[in-house]
Design a protein around this motif. Sequence first.
Motif, PDB file in Angstrom:
ATOM      1  N   LEU A 296    -111.514  47.074   8.440  1.00  0.00           N
ATOM      2  CA  LEU A 296    -110.223  46.792   9.061  1.00  0.00           C
ATOM      3  C   LEU A 296    -109.962  47.696  10.262  1.00  0.00           C
ATOM      4  N   VAL A 297    -110.408  48.945  10.170  1.00  0.00           N
ATOM      5  CA  VAL A 297    -110.155  49.915  11.223  1.00  0.00           C
ATOM      6  C   VAL A 297    -110.812  49.513  12.540  1.00  0.00           C
ATOM      7  N   PHE A 298    -111.901  48.739  12.463  1.00  0.00           N
ATOM      8  CA  PHE A 298    -112.606  48.340  13.681  1.00  0.00           C
ATOM      9  C   PHE A 298    -112.261  46.913  14.116  1.00  0.00           C
ATOM     10  N   THR A 299    -111.450  46.227  13.325  1.00  0.00           N
ATOM     11  CA  THR A 299    -111.147  44.833  13.661  1.00  0.00           C
ATOM     12  C   THR A 299    -109.658  44.610  13.898  1.00  0.00           C
ATOM     13  N   ILE A 300    -108.867  44.762  12.843  1.00  0.00           N
ATOM     14  CA  ILE A 300    -107.446  44.411  12.947  1.00  0.00           C
ATOM     15  C   ILE A 300    -106.643  45.466  13.691  1.00  0.00           C
ATOM     16  N   LEU A 301    -106.899  46.757  13.456  1.00  0.00           N
ATOM     17  CA  LEU A 301    -106.117  47.784  14.139  1.00  0.00           C
ATOM     18  C   LEU A 301    -106.292  47.759  15.659  1.00  0.00           C
ATOM     19  N   PRO A 302    -107.514  47.592  16.177  1.00  0.00           N
ATOM     20  CA  PRO A 302    -107.622  47.451  17.636  1.00  0.00           C
ATOM     21  C   PRO A 302    -106.814  46.274  18.183  1.00  0.00           C
ATOM     22  N   THR A 303    -106.721  45.182  17.396  1.00  0.00           N
ATOM     23  CA  THR A 303    -105.892  44.054  17.811  1.00  0.00           C
ATOM     24  C   THR A 303    -104.426  44.464  17.892  1.00  0.00           C
ATOM     25  N   LEU A 304    -103.994  45.274  16.924  1.00  0.00           N
ATOM     26  CA  LEU A 304    -102.628  45.783  16.945  1.00  0.00           C
ATOM     27  C   LEU A 304    -102.391  46.649  18.180  1.00  0.00           C
ATOM     28  N   PHE A 305    -103.336  47.537  18.478  1.00  0.00           N
ATOM     29  CA  PHE A 305    -103.172  48.418  19.635  1.00  0.00           C
ATOM     30  C   PHE A 305    -103.101  47.620  20.947  1.00  0.00           C
ATOM     31  N   GLN A 306    -103.918  46.571  21.038  1.00  0.00           N
ATOM     32  CA  GLN A 306    -103.910  45.744  22.242  1.00  0.00           C
ATOM     33  C   GLN A 306    -102.566  45.054  22.441  1.00  0.00           C
ATOM     34  N   SER A 307    -101.925  44.689  21.335  1.00  0.00           N
ATOM     35  CA  SER A 307    -100.645  43.991  21.429  1.00  0.00           C
ATOM     36  C   SER A 307     -99.522  44.900  21.922  1.00  0.00           C
TER      37      SER A 307
END
Length: 448
Positions: A296-307
């Motif tokens: 999750l740390v390499f997939t969903i969290l980067p998506t959150l940061f981009q948003s």
Amino acid sequence: MAVSRSGFSSRMGFIMAAAGSAVGLGNIWGFPTQTASNGGAAFVLVYLVLAFCLAYPAFMAELLIGRYGQANAVTSLQKMSKTLWQKRFAFLVGFGGIICAALILSFYGIIAGWMMSYAIEPVLKLASFETGASWVVTHSLTRNLMFTSLFMLATIFIIRHGVENGIEKWSKRLMPLLIVLLVLLSSYVFTLEGASAGLDAYLNPDISSILDPNLLISALGQAFFSLSLGTSVMVIYGSYISKKENLVTLGAQVTLIDVSIAFLAGLLIIPAMYVAQAQGVTIFAEDGSLVSGSSLVFTILPTLFQSMGDVGLFVAFAFFVLMSIAALTSSISMLEGPVSYAVERHNLKRETATTIIGLIILAFSMVIVFNLSFMLDLVAIISTQYGQPIVAMLCCVFVGWIWHRNDVLAEIKEGNSDVEHSVFWKIWPWYTKFVCPTAIAVVFIHSL
């Protein structure tokens, strides 16, 4: 000629180093992930109880072995042994812990290298190097080899400088920085939409699920893993503690810091997951399980940061720097175990032993990188699900069944002359003898 030994120069030095060893990726990411997968607040409550009721007694056993022996894990265990079979058994347990630490470091360095690469990505984006930013977060052989090497070289650099000028000095620097970053990031995430739902899931336990067998086993496993038990690390750190120090208090302080930082990490990660969910990112499957699990740390969290737009670049940088620091405070302790053995048993210079052993582990890491699809998980399972429980259990067996009770008491009384009349001494020997080995055995059997 015997090699002179150094040690921690202060109580705070040991606390920061031992807490740094315990506080790694297992706490900063593993604990929140386990929490999200096992009932949220119910898992947190069980984990806190088990950390003090079971992991702390086992932790004390390893510290006592080290301080009594004043040597590496193998030598310390053999000093407790009276007969030939006990000494041979001691060698297997001590050396098994050293091998376990080396195996963990071999795959740990790869994951930590990824953390470093993700920390560099927002810096490259801010500098408008979009191609480079994309490269550092894209899986490739070159990228994996480069960042694994960078992380391992940083670990080697610190250990080459010894206990006081290496481990202690850098732990005192990195641990406060880690805590500050955790608090600042958590405070920011709390201001975002969806964070309150995450806090509710994290802090309000469902009492009915507390006795769920899978939850209990997962919480117990996390408690033992997060304190670096079964890797010879706490034995060697214990050997660097002054005889004047109160081990009962020191052990409790390290355990408290360890679980507190795990709890802080949960205050960051769980609300962040719910913030991502509020923004349309899928976190949980229909059955309630995590979609990406440990990745999750390499997939969903980067998506959150981009948003988050431009602010997200700074948040992403701070988060992955935090993860890299957590990894480094653990990796230096894992390398110290094999290095102390080579220095004291084979009279090698510290610099030479550190470089040779560090490069050997790095070479094995590279073999894993070349065979990433199956070797990464395989080495992780062998070392953490099999190696750690067995070695931790056998250390408790040594203290509870092989080491004479009067000798154990004499060692604890160093720095704590009144311990014989304390509640700790009335409970701990029986815990170590019966409860801890049984509990660890249950975790091991469950992992099979």
